[in-house]
Design a protein around this motif. Structure first.
Motif, PDB file in Angstrom:
ATOM      1  N   ALA A  25      77.838 114.401 108.619  1.00 40.89           N
ATOM      2  CA  ALA A  25      78.260 113.474 107.560  1.00 40.89           C
ATOM      3  C   ALA A  25      77.043 112.853 106.894  1.00 40.89           C
ATOM      4  N   ALA A  26      76.063 112.458 107.709  1.00 37.07           N
ATOM      5  CA  ALA A  26      74.862 111.809 107.160  1.00 37.07           C
ATOM      6  C   ALA A  26      74.194 112.747 106.157  1.00 37.07           C
ATOM      7  N   ASN A  27      74.077 114.012 106.530  1.00 38.07           N
ATOM      8  CA  ASN A  27      73.416 114.965 105.628  1.00 38.07           C
ATOM      9  C   ASN A  27      74.222 115.181 104.359  1.00 38.07           C
ATOM     10  N   GLU A  28      75.539 115.176 104.487  1.00 41.95           N
ATOM     11  CA  GLU A  28      76.361 115.337 103.292  1.00 41.95           C
ATOM     12  C   GLU A  28      76.109 114.191 102.315  1.00 41.95           C
TER      13      GLU A  28
ATOM     14  N   ASN B 216      93.259 110.133 100.916  1.00 45.18           N
ATOM     15  CA  ASN B 216      93.377 111.577 100.749  1.00 45.18           C
ATOM     16  C   ASN B 216      93.302 112.221 102.138  1.00 45.18           C
ATOM     17  N   TRP B 217      94.010 113.342 102.279  1.00 45.40           N
ATOM     18  CA  TRP B 217      94.279 113.897 103.605  1.00 45.40           C
ATOM     19  C   TRP B 217      94.052 115.380 103.631  1.00 45.40           C
ATOM     20  N   SER B 218      93.454 115.817 104.736  1.00 47.57           N
ATOM     21  CA  SER B 218      93.343 117.258 104.964  1.00 47.57           C
ATOM     22  C   SER B 218      93.929 117.534 106.336  1.00 47.57           C
ATOM     23  N   PHE B 219      94.913 118.408 106.368  1.00 47.24           N
ATOM     24  CA  PHE B 219      95.489 118.787 107.657  1.00 47.24           C
ATOM     25  C   PHE B 219      94.997 120.188 107.979  1.00 47.24           C
ATOM     26  N   GLY B 220      93.867 120.253 108.699  1.00 43.78           N
ATOM     27  CA  GLY B 220      93.276 121.544 109.052  1.00 43.78           C
ATOM     28  C   GLY B 220      92.788 122.302 107.836  1.00 43.78           C
ATOM     29  N   ASP B 221      92.569 121.609 106.736  1.00 40.74           N
ATOM     30  CA  ASP B 221      92.113 122.277 105.507  1.00 40.74           C
ATOM     31  C   ASP B 221      90.620 121.950 105.302  1.00 40.74           C
ATOM     32  N   TYR B 222      90.264 121.201 104.270  1.00 45.05           N
ATOM     33  CA  TYR B 222      88.842 120.927 104.036  1.00 45.05           C
ATOM     34  C   TYR B 222      88.322 119.918 105.050  1.00 45.05           C
ATOM     35  N   TYR B 223      87.006 119.736 105.022  1.00 41.20           N
ATOM     36  CA  TYR B 223      86.428 118.832 106.016  1.00 41.20           C
ATOM     37  C   TYR B 223      85.349 117.946 105.390  1.00 41.20           C
ATOM     38  N   LYS B 224      84.334 117.608 106.169  1.00 38.76           N
ATOM     39  CA  LYS B 224      83.396 116.547 105.760  1.00 38.76           C
ATOM     40  C   LYS B 224      82.767 116.782 104.386  1.00 38.76           C
ATOM     41  N   LYS B 225      82.361 118.023 104.155  1.00 35.27           N
ATOM     42  CA  LYS B 225      81.627 118.307 102.918  1.00 35.27           C
ATOM     43  C   LYS B 225      82.455 117.901 101.690  1.00 35.27           C
ATOM     44  N   GLU B 226      83.685 118.405 101.637  1.00 36.94           N
ATOM     45  CA  GLU B 226      84.528 118.122 100.481  1.00 36.94           C
ATOM     46  C   GLU B 226      84.890 116.638 100.436  1.00 36.94           C
ATOM     47  N   ALA B 227      85.239 116.091 101.594  1.00 33.43           N
ATOM     48  CA  ALA B 227      85.689 114.695 101.622  1.00 33.43           C
ATOM     49  C   ALA B 227      84.600 113.785 101.063  1.00 33.43           C
ATOM     50  N   ILE B 228      83.375 114.013 101.489  1.00 38.55           N
ATOM     51  CA  ILE B 228      82.269 113.146 101.051  1.00 38.55           C
ATOM     52  C   ILE B 228      81.923 113.407  99.586  1.00 38.55           C
ATOM     53  N   THR B 229      81.880 114.697  99.233  1.00 39.83           N
ATOM     54  CA  THR B 229      81.545 115.029  97.841  1.00 39.83           C
ATOM     55  C   THR B 229      82.559 114.406  96.873  1.00 39.83           C
ATOM     56  N   TRP B 230      83.833 114.549  97.203  1.00 35.84           N
ATOM     57  CA  TRP B 230      84.860 114.018  96.309  1.00 35.84           C
ATOM     58  C   TRP B 230      84.818 112.487  96.246  1.00 35.84           C
TER      59      TRP B 230
ATOM     60  N   HIS C 219      92.371 118.264  92.670  1.00 36.67           N
ATOM     61  CA  HIS C 219      91.800 119.052  93.771  1.00 36.67           C
ATOM     62  C   HIS C 219      92.907 119.554  94.701  1.00 36.67           C
ATOM     63  N   ARG C 220      94.027 119.853  94.133  1.00 34.53           N
ATOM     64  CA  ARG C 220      95.167 120.503  94.796  1.00 34.53           C
ATOM     65  C   ARG C 220      95.756 119.683  95.962  1.00 34.53           C
ATOM     66  N   HIS C 221      95.740 118.392  95.842  1.00 32.99           N
ATOM     67  CA  HIS C 221      96.423 117.554  96.825  1.00 32.99           C
ATOM     68  C   HIS C 221      97.850 117.302  96.353  1.00 32.99           C
ATOM     69  N   THR C 222      98.774 117.291  97.312  1.00 33.87           N
ATOM     70  CA  THR C 222     100.162 116.960  96.976  1.00 33.87           C
ATOM     71  C   THR C 222     100.324 115.447  97.042  1.00 33.87           C
ATOM     72  N   PHE C 223     100.918 114.880  96.001  1.00 36.57           N
ATOM     73  CA  PHE C 223     101.176 113.434  96.056  1.00 36.57           C
ATOM     74  C   PHE C 223     102.363 113.161  96.992  1.00 36.57           C
ATOM     75  N   VAL C 224     102.154 112.302  97.968  1.00 33.58           N
ATOM     76  CA  VAL C 224     103.223 111.950  98.913  1.00 33.58           C
ATOM     77  C   VAL C 224     103.522 110.465  98.738  1.00 33.58           C
ATOM     78  N   PRO C 225     104.755 110.108  98.411  1.00 31.54           N
ATOM     79  CA  PRO C 225     105.037 108.680  98.206  1.00 31.54           C
ATOM     80  C   PRO C 225     104.796 107.863  99.479  1.00 31.54           C
TER      81      PRO C 225
END
Ligand code: ATP
Ligand code: MG
Length: 914
Positions: free
Chosen positions: A147-150, A99-113, A22-28
Motif C-alpha cells: 500500500a505504501a508503495n502504491e 467502494n467495494w471489491s469482492f475478490g476483484d481488484y485490490y490495493k493498486k486500483e483502490a489507492i489509484t482511484w 469503473h464498473r461498480h454496481t450501485f447498491v442502495p
C-alpha cells in the motif's frame, strides 16, 4: 483548495458516478436496523450489509459495488455519542461512502482511484493529503509496503506523507476470528488555523495527533487474511477491498467550512433552530453545542423512525427515545419549551428526501412520533430533573462524586430521564454516573418485565456440531454441497434415508420409543420457522410398512444446509440408514397458510384504513391464530376495526389468486413491494402479490401461502390492544379456528336466549329490559335498607352518652351504606353541637366500614376525626383517614366490632383529660 462550491448532494452523486464509471454496481443503503443480525444494534459501517459476502456464506451477482450507507454510531463498539455536539466531525448518524471489491481488484486500483477522485475530480491540493499504512508493533504481521508503495507512486503524492501506524489504528478485524487485514487511511491537512492546541507547550500537529488540524477522511481496508486463532493468520484465497469515507467530512473539506455542521447537509437544521430561538449569529455561536446536538439528534431520529424504530424502552427503541429526549433537553437549554423537533425534521426530510425516499414515505410517522415523544418527555422531565438535582446535592453534601446506578435507573423508569441525560446533567455539576450499575438495574428490570427475549441469544451452540456432521455426510456423498434440499412450497411428503439421528449432542445409530431425537434426511418439505411463520409439525415414519414413527414437533436450521426435525419416537426403533417418509401435518399446515395469507391482507387493509404509517413491527403466524404488530399512535377504533375486518373478508370472497415470483430485490422494491425492517433479504427475493388487475397486496415473503384468497374461508379479528409505545397489536383467526369461534359464539347466544326466554335477535332488548328491572329492584332495596337504617339510627341516637360536656355516640347501623351514614352524622351534629360520633356497618363481603365525625369546637380543642377513625379501625385490622371533622375507614374483620365501638368513649375520655 477548490473555489467552486459543491452541494453535498452532488458530492455524494459524484462519488457514486466515479465508481460506476469503473464498473461498480450501485447498491442502495441497507436500513439502519441490520437484517438478520441480532448482535448488532445498528448498521455502523458500510460493510454490515456485505458481512456475509466476506465470510463466504453469501454471494452477490457483482464483484464491485459502490454505495452511500446510513450509519449510526451510538451504541456498542462504535459509540461516538460523547463527541457529538462537542466536536465538528463526529455524528451519531452519518453517511459512509464506500467502494467495494469482492475478490476483484485490490490495493493498486483502490489507492489509484481514491487518489484520482480526491485530486482530479475534486481537485484537492495534493500537498495536503497524507496516507497512513500498517506496520505491526509486534512484528508478527508483515508491514503493508504494498500500500505504501502504491501511494508513493501516485502523481504528485509527497512520499514523505506516508506514515505507519500499528494494530489499533491500521489493522481491521471483523471479529475475534475471521476476515481481517491492514488498512490505509487518507487524512487531510486543514492547515495551522485548525490546530486547537497551539497554546500547549511542546505540541506538534500530526496525523492521528491530538489537535484538529489533520482530519481522517477515508479508510481503505484490505481484507487479505483469515484469523484462525489469536496468533494464526492464513492468507485468504480471494482478497477484498472495503472502503469508508464520511460524506459530511468530505463535504466540509470541499465546501471549505470549518465544521460538518456548516455544510449544506446540516446547516439548514441549525438555521431552522435559530428561527425558533430568534438568536442572532453570535448567540448561536455561543450556544453551538445545543445547536449541534439538536441538528445531529433530530437527523438521526428522523432516519431511525423512517426505518421503523420508534421511541421505546429497550434496545433500538431506547436509543431512539434517548436521542429525541436529549435533543429536547438541549432545546430547553436555549429556550425552546414547546415541541419543536418536527420543525427541524421537516428540514431533514427536505434535505435528504431526494436520495432517501423512505423519509418522504414516512413523513407523517416521523413528525408525529417526534412530537409525541417530546410531549411525553416534557410531562415528566421537570420532576425528574428536580429529583436528580436533589440527589446530586445530597451526594455533594456527603462529598460523593458518583451517582449510584440504581438511582439513575429509577430516574429513567419513573421520570423517563435517559441515562445519557442524567449523565449530561451530572457532569454539568462535576459528578459521574455509575453506568455499570445503571445497566445492571436495567437488566434486572428488563428480565422482570419479560422483555429479555427481544435481544436474547440465538442459540447456535450446536452450529459447530452440525457443520462437522454436514461435512462428513458430504464426504460420504450422502448429501450434496447445498446440504438438505428444502422445498416447503411443494413438498408435503418426501421419501429418503435417515442420514443421521442426534440425541443430546451426539449421533446415535438407533432410537427407542420415548427418545427425543433430531433427524436429518436428504430432503424435506417441513417449514423452518421464519418471518413469523411457525415451524411445521408432522411425522417421520419407517418406509418398510409402519415399523416405527417419530412425532415431529419442531424443525430447525442450526447452520446453512442442515435442517433438523425434532421429535419423539412414539413406536418402533428407527435406525440410521433406513428408508423413511417425512410427512408434514397437512391440516395444521393449511391452517398456517390461511393465517399467513390473511396476515398479508390485514397488513394491506391496515395501511388502507389507517394510513401508510401503519407498518409491520412484528408478526406471528401460527396454526391457531395470527398476531400482527404495527406502528400506529393510538388505539384502532371499533369502527376502523369493523372496516378492516369487512374489507379483508371482501378480498377473501373475491377469491383472488396469489402470484408468487422470484426477482431481484431492487426490482421488487421498485415494483412496489413492502420490505420489512430488520428482515434480511438476499439479492433474489420471493415476491407475493395479490389482486387482479389492481394489486392490493405486495410483499416480500418466504412463507407458505394458500393458492387463492377464498381458501382462507373467514377472517375474524379477536382483539386489538397495545403491544408497546406506538405499536398496536391485532389478533385474528381464520378458517377452522374462525369456524370454531363462530360456532362457540352461536352456542353461547343460543344458551343465553334460552335462559332469557327470547330469540337471539331480541336478546339485546330483552337484556336491556332485565337490566332496567334490576335497577328498579336495586333502588327499592336501597330505599328499604335506608328506612330500616333510619329506624335503627333513631333508636340508637337515644343512647347517646354525655362524657363531661361531650355527646358521644358509637353504634353499628346494619344495612346502611356510606352515603346514609354520612347523613346520620350530620343529623347527630345538628342535635349535639358538641359531639363525637362513630357509626359502623358491615358490608355484604363481611368487612366493616366506619365513619367518624367530630364537631368544630372539639376540633379546636384538639380532637381529630382522622385519628379517632384510625384508632377504631386498627382494632378491626384496618386503616383510614380524612379531615379533622370527618373521616372514614375500613376494617378487615368485623368480629371485634362491639369492642371497637366501645373504645370510642374511652378515647374521648382520654382526650378530655389531656
Ligand atoms: P475517527 O477516528 O475519526 O472516529 P474512525 O476510525 O472511527 O474515525 P472508520 O471506522 O474508519 O472511522 O470509518 C470510516 C470513515 O467514516 C471515517 O474515515 C470518517 O470519515 C467517517 N466517520 C467515522 N465515524 C464518524 C462519525 N461518528 N461521524 C461522521 N463520520 C464518521
Ligand atoms: Mg471513531
Amino acid at each position: 483548495m477548490t473555489s467552486e462550491k459543491y452541494s453535498g448532494e452532488r458530492i455524494r452523486q459524484e462519488f457514486i458516478e466515479f465508481f460506476s464509471e469503473h464498473r461498480h454496481t450501485f447498491v442502495p443503503s441497507s436500513p439502519l436496523v441490520p437484517g438478520g443480525d441480532q448482535t448488532l444494534l445498528f448498521t455502523n459501517a458500510g460493510m454490515v450489509q456485505f458481512k456475509d459476502v466476506f465470510l463466504g456464506t453469501d454471494k452477490r451477482p457483482y464483484t464491485r459495488a459502490a454505495n452511500s450507507q446510513k450509519c449510526m454510531r451510538v451504541a456498542g463498539k462504535h459509540n461516538d455519542l460523547e463527541d457529538v455536539g462537542q466536536d465538528n466531525t463526529h455524528h451519531t448518524f452519518f453517511e459512509m461512502l464506500g467502494n467495494w471489491s469482492f475478490g476483484d481488484y485490490y490495493k493498486k486500483e483502490a489507492i489509484t482511484w481514491a487518489w484520482q477522485l480526491l485530486t482530479e475530480v475534486w481537485s484537492l491540493p495534493r500537498e495536503n493529503l497524507w496516507a497512513t499504512c500498517f506496520k505491526d508493533e509486534k512484528g508478527e504481521i508483515p508491514s503493508d509496503e504494498e500500500a505504501a508503495n502504491e501511494w508513493k507512486s501516485q502523481p504528485g503524492f509527497n512520499p514523505a506523507h506516508v506514515m505507519y501506524f500499528g494494530r489499533k489504528d491500521n489493522f481491521w478485524e471483523m471479529a475475534e476470528l475471521g476476515p481481517c487485514g491492514p488498512c490505509s487511511e487518507v487524512h487531510f491537512d486543514r492547515g495551522l488555523k485548525y490546530c486547537d492546541m497551539k497554546q500547549i507547550p511542546g505540541h506538534t500537529c500530526q496525523v492521528n495527533g491530538d489537535c484538529k488540524r489533520f482530519l481522517e477522511l477515508w479508510n481503505l481496508v484490505f481484507i487479505q487474511y483469515n484469523r484462525l486463532s489469536p496468533t494464526v493468520l492464513e492468507p485468504l484465497p480471494a482478497k477484498h477491498v472495503d472502503t469508508g469515507m464520511g460524506l459530511e467530512r468530505i463535504v466540509s473539506v470541499l465546501q471549505d467550512t470549518d465544521s460538518n455542521y456548516k455544510t449544506d447537509l446540516l446547516f439548514p437544521l441549525l438555521r431552522a433552530t435559530q428561527v425558533l430561538t430568534q438568536h442572532n449569529d453570535v448567540e448561536m455561536e455561543i450556544n453551538l453545542t445545543p445547536y449541534r446536538v439538536i441538528a445531529d439528534h433530530t437527523r438521526a431520529a428522523t432516519f431511525l423512525i423512517a426505518d421503523g424504530v420508534v421511541p421505546g424502552n429497550v434496545g433500538r427503541n431506547y436509543i431512539c427515545r434517548m436521542i429525541i429526549r436529549r435533543a429536547s433537553r438541549f432545546g430547553t437549554n436555549i429556550g425552546l419549551h414547546d415541541p419543536f423537533l418536527a420543525t427541524i425534521a421537516e428540514k431533514v426530510i427536505e434535505t435528504y428526501g431526494g436520495f432517501y425516499p423512505e423519509l418522504l414515505k414516512n413523513r407523517a410517522a416521523i413528525l408525529s412520533n417526534l412530537t409525541r415523544e417530546e410531549e411525553r418527555f416534557t410531562q415528566t422531565v421537570e420532576s425528574g430533573v428536580a429529583k436528580l438535582e436533589n440527589l446530586l446535592v445530597k451526594l455533594q453534601i456527603g462529598d460523593k462524586k458518583i451517582l449510584p446506578g440504581e438511582q439513575s435507573f429509577d430516574l429513567y423508569a419513573t421520570y423517563g430521564l435517559p441515562l445519557e441525560i442524567t449523565r449530561d446533567i451530572s457532569r454539568e455539576r462535576g459528578m459521574e454516573v455509575d453506568e455499570t450499575g445503571f445497566r445492571e438495574a436495567m437488566e434486572k428490570h428488563r428480565l422482570a418485565s419479560g422483555a429479555g427475549e427481544a435481544f436474547g441469544s440465538q442459540g447456535g451452540e450446536d452450529a459447530e456440531f452440525y457443520k462437522d456432521l454436514l461435512a462428513d455426510l458430504e464426504m460420504g456423498r450422502q448429501l450434496g454441497q447445498e446440504g438438505v434440499q428444502y422445498n416447503p412450497y411443494e413438498w408435503i411428503e418426501v421419501q429418503g434415508t435417515v442420514l443421521a439421528m442426534v440425541s443430546q449432542g451426539e449421533t446415535i445409530i438407533e432410537a427407542k420409543p420415548g427418545d427425543w431425537v433430531e433427524v436429518l434426511i436428504p430432503r424435506t418439505g417441513f417449514y423452518v420457522e421464519s418471518g413469523g411463520q411457525v415451524a411445521d409439525n408432522g411425522v417421520i415414519l419407517g418406509d418398510h410398512g409402519e415399523t416405527w414413527e417419530i412425532h415431529i414437533t419442531d424443525v430447525r436450521k442450526p447452520v446453512a444446509g442442515a435442517i433438523i426435525h425434532i421429535g419423539q419416537v412414539v413406536h418402533g426403533h428407527p435406525k440410521t440408514g433406513e428408508p423413511a417418509i417425512a410427512r408434514v401435518d397437512h391440516q395444521r399446515r393449511m391452517d398456517i397458510m390461511r393465517n399467513h395469507t390473511a396476515t398479508h391482507l390485514l397488513h394491506a387493509e391496515l395501511r388502507e384504513v389507517l394510513g401508510d404509517h401503519a407498518r409491520q413491527a412484528g408478526s406471528l403466524v401460527a396454526s391457531t391464530h395470527l398476531r400482527f404488530d404495527f406502528t400506529h399512535p393510538q388505539a384502532v377504533t371499533p369502527r376502523q376495526l369493523e372496516a378492516i375486518e369487512a374489507s379483508v373478508n371482501k378480498r377473501i370472497l373475491g377469491n383472488y389468486d396469489l402470484t408468487i415470483q422470484y426477482k431481484p430485490l431492487q426490482q421488487a422494491i421498485s415494483d412496489g413491494a413492502t420490505a420489512l425492517f430488520g428482515e434480511k433479504y438476499g439479492e433474489t427475493v420471493r415476491n407475493i402479490t395479490i389482486g387482479e388487475p389492481e394489486i392490493f397486496s405486495n410483499e416480500l415473503c418466504g412463507g407458505t401461502h394458500v393458492n387463492s384468497t377464498g381458501d382462507i374461508g373467514l377472517f375474524l379479528i379477536t382483539s386489538e390492544g397495545s403491544a408497546a409505545a406506538g405499536i398496536r397489536r391485532i389478533e385474528a383467526v381464520t378458517g377452522t379456528a374462525a369456524y370454531e369461534l363462530v360456532q362457540k359464539r352461536f352456542k353461547i347466544l343460543k344458551r343465553s336466549s334460552n335462559l332469557l326466554e327470547t330469540s337471539p335477535e331480541d336478546l339485546p332488548s330483552r337484556a336491556e329490559q332485565i337490566l332496567d328491572e334490576l335497577a328498579e329492584v336495586r333502588k327499592t332495596i336501597t330505599e328499604l335498607r335506608r328506612s330500616q337504617a333510619r329506624v335503627i339510627f333513631h333508636e340508637k341516637i337515644g343512647e347517646t352518652k354525655l362524657i363531661h360536656d361531650v355527646a358521644v355516640m358509637a353504634a353499628e347501623i346494619p344495612g346502611a351504606d356510606s352515603d346514609i351514614l354520612r347523613l346520620f352524622t350530620d343529623q347527630f351534629r345538628q342535635r349535639y353541637p358538641t359531639g363525637v360520633i362513630v357509626l359502623a356497618t358491615v358490608n355484604s363481603d363481611g368487612k366493616p366500614s366506619l365513619i367518624a365525625a367530630i364537631s368544630e369546637d372539639l376540633v379546636n380543642r384538639g380532637f381529630n376525626a382522622g385519628e379517632l377513625v384510625k384508632h377504631v379501625a386498627a382494632l378491626l385490622g384496618g386503616g383510614g383517614g380524612g379531615r379533622p371533622t370527618i373521616a372514614q375507614a375500613g376494617g378487615k374483620d368485623a368480629s371485634n366490632l362491639v369492642e371497637a365501638l366501645a373504645s370510642v368513649s374511652v378515647w374521648v375520655s382520654e382526650h378530655l383529660n389531656k
